[in-house]
Design a protein around this motif. Sequence first.
Motif, mmCIF file in Angstrom:
data_model
loop_
_atom_site.group_PDB
_atom_site.id
_atom_site.type_symbol
_atom_site.label_atom_id
_atom_site.label_comp_id
_atom_site.label_asym_id
_atom_site.label_seq_id
_atom_site.Cartn_x
_atom_site.Cartn_y
_atom_site.Cartn_z
ATOM 1 N N VAL A 24 53.388 34.171 40.171
ATOM 2 C CA VAL A 24 53.115 33.354 38.996
ATOM 3 C C VAL A 24 54.186 32.212 39.459
ATOM 4 O O VAL A 24 55.193 31.825 39.952
ATOM 5 N N HIS A 25 52.921 30.508 39.897
ATOM 6 C CA HIS A 25 53.564 29.299 40.294
ATOM 7 C C HIS A 25 52.441 28.183 40.061
ATOM 8 O O HIS A 25 50.740 29.080 39.489
ATOM 9 N N SER A 26 52.537 26.842 39.693
ATOM 10 C CA SER A 26 51.803 25.720 39.863
ATOM 11 C C SER A 26 51.946 26.021 41.461
ATOM 12 O O SER A 26 53.503 25.135 41.936
ATOM 13 N N ASP A 27 51.008 24.740 42.128
ATOM 14 C CA ASP A 27 51.357 24.135 43.576
ATOM 15 C C ASP A 27 51.629 23.053 42.774
ATOM 16 O O ASP A 27 51.807 22.004 41.846
ATOM 17 N N ILE A 28 52.758 22.652 43.983
ATOM 18 C CA ILE A 28 53.625 20.895 43.725
ATOM 19 C C ILE A 28 53.015 19.713 43.513
ATOM 20 O O ILE A 28 53.238 18.332 43.335
ATOM 21 N N VAL A 81 47.895 27.377 36.748
ATOM 22 C CA VAL A 81 49.269 28.311 36.826
ATOM 23 C C VAL A 81 48.468 29.364 37.419
ATOM 24 O O VAL A 81 47.714 30.368 36.565
ATOM 25 N N HIS A 82 49.080 29.780 38.610
ATOM 26 C CA HIS A 82 48.114 31.410 39.341
ATOM 27 C C HIS A 82 49.136 31.803 40.524
ATOM 28 O O HIS A 82 50.187 32.174 40.050
ATOM 29 N N GLN A 83 47.635 33.004 40.090
ATOM 30 C CA GLN A 83 48.852 33.871 41.229
ATOM 31 C C GLN A 83 48.020 34.816 41.855
ATOM 32 O O GLN A 83 46.374 34.338 41.543
ATOM 33 N N LYS A 95 42.909 30.822 52.749
ATOM 34 C CA LYS A 95 43.785 29.653 53.328
ATOM 35 C C LYS A 95 43.611 28.492 52.833
ATOM 36 O O LYS A 95 42.926 28.360 51.628
ATOM 37 N N PHE A 96 44.934 27.752 52.466
ATOM 38 C CA PHE A 96 45.070 26.692 51.261
ATOM 39 C C PHE A 96 45.278 25.422 51.769
ATOM 40 O O PHE A 96 45.869 25.000 53.182
ATOM 41 N N TYR A 97 44.826 24.373 51.735
ATOM 42 C CA TYR A 97 45.350 23.184 52.192
ATOM 43 C C TYR A 97 46.020 22.104 51.128
ATOM 44 O O TYR A 97 45.042 22.404 49.552
HETATM 45 FE FE LIG Z 1 49.592 28.383 44.650
#
Ligand SMILES: [Fe+2]
Length: 153
Positions: A24-28, A81-83, A95-97
């Motif tokens: 679990v986290h959020s991107d910053i 908030v995702h995982q 894939k994340f940008y």
């Molecule tokens: Fe993320």
Amino acid sequence: MNSTGRMNHYHVCSDPDSVLGIPVHSDIQMTSILYQDGAGGLQVLKDDGQWVGIRREESTLVVNISDTFIALTNGILHSSVHQAVLNSKKDRYSKFYFYGIDNTITLTMPLELVTKEHPLKYRPFTVQEHRNYLMENEIPLHGTRSALADRSR
Ligand SMILES: [Fe+2]
Ligand SMILES: O=C(O)CCC(=O)C(=O)O
């Protein structure tokens, strides 16, 4: 600009309930754009505390609001908030940008979003200052969103 990309490869897991692909986290940064394959696994935490799985729709991308964006909207919008959970049948790729702005630009909240109901919530800050703060205080991934509160006025 301060944008990065990441490709994630999650191996098939015989016991997906015992371990997470990404905890679990959020991107910053400001926003993140995700492409995922059909295996599924991205989950987002709803306000009621329930996790919801984000299914892949053909030809669609998932756009997440990230932590820094909270400050730019004076706290009106929240980061997701995702995982990512694992799969017992197949490998999964995503894939994340991550779109971010220049680390040295001072973020000031748009005056239109500062009202009586939403008084100015954060001191102006640069992303570099915020990153240094997260590192110096060893803020874990799941704590980056709440650490923004330390920038409050
Ligand atoms: Fe993320
Ligand atoms: O692979 C996913 O669905 C999530 C990945 C993620 O949240 C990240 O890389 O920050």
